[in-house]
Write a protein that holds these residues in place. Structure first.
Motif, short mmCIF file in Angstrom:
data_model
loop_
_atom_site.label_atom_id
_atom_site.label_comp_id
_atom_site.label_asym_id
_atom_site.label_seq_id
_atom_site.Cartn_x
_atom_site.Cartn_y
_atom_site.Cartn_z
N TYR A 53 0.85 -1.19 0.00
CA TYR A 53 0.00 0.00 0.00
C TYR A 53 0.87 1.23 0.00
CZ TYR A 53 -2.89 3.62 2.20
OH TYR A 53 -3.53 4.79 2.49
N GLY B 274 -5.00 -1.26 -7.40
CA GLY B 274 -6.15 -0.42 -7.09
C GLY B 274 -5.68 0.98 -6.78
N GLU C 84 -9.56 -2.58 -6.89
CA GLU C 84 -8.37 -3.33 -6.44
C GLU C 84 -8.05 -4.52 -7.33
OE1 GLU C 84 -7.50 -4.50 -2.41
OE2 GLU C 84 -8.85 -2.92 -1.75
N ASN D 69 -12.25 -9.51 -4.85
CA ASN D 69 -11.62 -8.60 -3.89
C ASN D 69 -11.72 -9.21 -2.51
OD1 ASN D 69 -10.83 -6.56 -5.58
ND2 ASN D 69 -12.83 -5.60 -5.53
N PHE E 69 -8.59 -0.83 1.49
CA PHE E 69 -7.23 -0.38 1.27
C PHE E 69 -6.40 -0.41 2.55
CE2 PHE E 69 -6.34 1.79 -2.79
CZ PHE E 69 -7.51 1.48 -3.45
#
Lengths: 114, 195, 143
Positions: B21, B52, B63, B127, B132
């Motif tokens: 991330y 994503g 994502e 997903n 996130f």
């Protein structure tokens, strides 16, 4: 040694930017190893978007330290001069594999502009 | 004049299936996000990997968007080497977030939850980790030291000093095994900001 | 813009001599360059001595700042491409240049960084080859 406050002030003025805030900011980078000596962490990453950070104590950081940012990347070597390095964006400080201490402090002069 | 800027973020993928991330902030002088592209050292790493992306916590790319659709090689003219948004996304020193999942879609090959002959995989199963910001194996690049510990299994970052390779594999993928992925590898995300 | 304005292609070569050391760019653009309308960054020579591949999508990336560091254009990927279909087009820019200003930035190599190219003591091995990256600026000049 260069006076960092004057230096930053002049640099920004030449580029048509007005400083709204500035301060000294130490950043501590830790080296953490597990019991087997495997290094878990020896870098630190943080955001300096829309800001300018000047490295003040390059001479105190271990040789091989790599500082990466959007605008500038520097690798500290034995012949690194006592120059002002300016960083902006996502800044990452990576200590070299040869560094075996626990903490290392990088001192920055943080400048915010209008 | 000074109408645009290519803002980049670099991610390091250390092992198969890793999710990385990042968040970033757009430059305050730029008010539109017009396009996005990924670049990567070894293309074989892309297949099945997903990316994503969202701006100010609003989804731009799901994502499960395949990463290879965002990569443009040198055979594409430079001005087209990007996925352009038909409606540019408004920005104001905005939060830019992305999440890259290595080999995400390969994990679906064993999916047995639909009819024996195959069928649409429900979005909820594509997903698997919808968010996130949560999920155990996410490596966060946000400025929190504790999260950085998760980068730990990446020995390459310490020995390779930030390169694509952590050993002899650099630049010499084995031609007899073209699908092999060399870890760690770096993914760079370029965001095209405009005034 | 005067009647004598013409388009020039201004090359800036930089050499990469160590896999891990970032290359800093500080060069003053000629005073006759008024506007940069396109940028192209190519690998010129060197990488072919280290790899049998004809295409490596990203051997490194380049960050460029124009006009005495007042405008950070951002980053450009640099690829190694010996294929016939390689694009040699320019990336459109449109950057007004302060005459005689500094072009600055850095290039970071991203390939052949393993210990068989650079030893732990910092010296490079004979597997490593210096390579040259050239930045072409397509510029309006009034010289």
């Amino acid at each position: 040694m260069i006076n960092i406050e004057d230096y930053a002030e002049r640099q920004m003025r030449r580029r048509g930017m007005e400083i709204t805030y500035a301060r000294m900011l130490p950043v501590v980078v830790r080296r953490i190893a597990d019991n087997n000596g495997q290094v878990l962490v020896n870098s630190m990453e943080f955001d300096a978007y829309n800001q300018y950070w000047y490295l003040v104590n390059a001479y105190e950081l271990p040789v091989g330290t790599r500082i990466t940012s959007d605008t500038h990347v520097t690798l500290l070597e034995t012949h690194t001069n006592d120059t002002m390095e300016e960083f902006s964006g996502k800044i990452k400080i990576e200590l070299p594999a040869s560094f075996t201490g626990n903490v290392c402090q990088a001192l920055f002069y943080q400048v915010l502009v209008k | 004049m000074r109408g645009f800027r290519y803002q980049q973020v670099s991610l390091r993928i250390s092992h198969k299936g890793q999710r990385v991330y990042f968040n970033a902030e757009s430059h305050k002088d730029y008010t539109l996000l017009k396009g996005i592209a990924l670049s990567i050292g070894y293309e074989s790493a892309l297949f099945g990997s997903t990316f994503g992306f969202r701006v100010n916590e609003k989804k731009i790319l799901d994502e499960s968007h395949e990463a290879h659709l965002l990569v443009f090689g040198n055979d594409v003219p430079p001005n087209q080497r990007m996925m352009f948004f038909e409606a540019p996304v408004p920005l104001q020193a905005s939060k830019l977030e992305g999440i890259y999942t290595d080999s995400a879609l390969q994990a679906l090959l064993g999916n047995t939850s639909y009819s024996p002959g195959g069928g649409v995989i429900p979005p909820a199963e594509v997903n698997i980790k919808k968010t996130f910001v949560s999920g155990k194996d996410i490596v966060s690049y946000s400025p929190v030291i504790a999260d950085a510990i998760l980068i730990s299994d990446n020995t390459g970052v310490f020995t390779g000093g930030g390169g694509l390779s952590s050993g002899g594999a650099a630049g010499s993928p084995d031609p007899s095994n073209p699908v092999q992925v060399y870890y760690p590898y770096d993914v760079r995300i370029t965001m095209y900001l405009s005034k | 813009m005067t009647g004598s304005t013409r388009v020039i292609h201004h090359p800036i070569q930089l050499i990469v001599r160590q896999p891990l050391t970032p290359v800093n760019i500080y060069t003053v653009l000629p005073g006759h360059i008024r506007r940069v309308v396109g940028v192209k960054v190519v690998h010129s020579v060197g990488v072919h001595l280290m790899s049998a591949d004809t295409y490596l999508p990203a051997i490194g990336y380049l960050s460029l700042e124009f006009n005495n560091r007042s405008y950070h254009m951002g980053h450009v990927d640099v690829s190694f491409d010996n294929r016939a279909e390689a694009s040699d087009a320019y990336l459109d820019t449109e950057i007004d240049i302060i005459p005689g200003s500094l072009l600055s930035g850095h290039y970071e190599n991203k390939v052949f960084t393993g210990t068989d190219y650079q030893r732990a003591d910092g010296t490079i091995t004979d597997k490593w080859s210096n390579y040259i990256v050239t930045i072409y600026l397509k510029a309006l000049s009034d010289d």
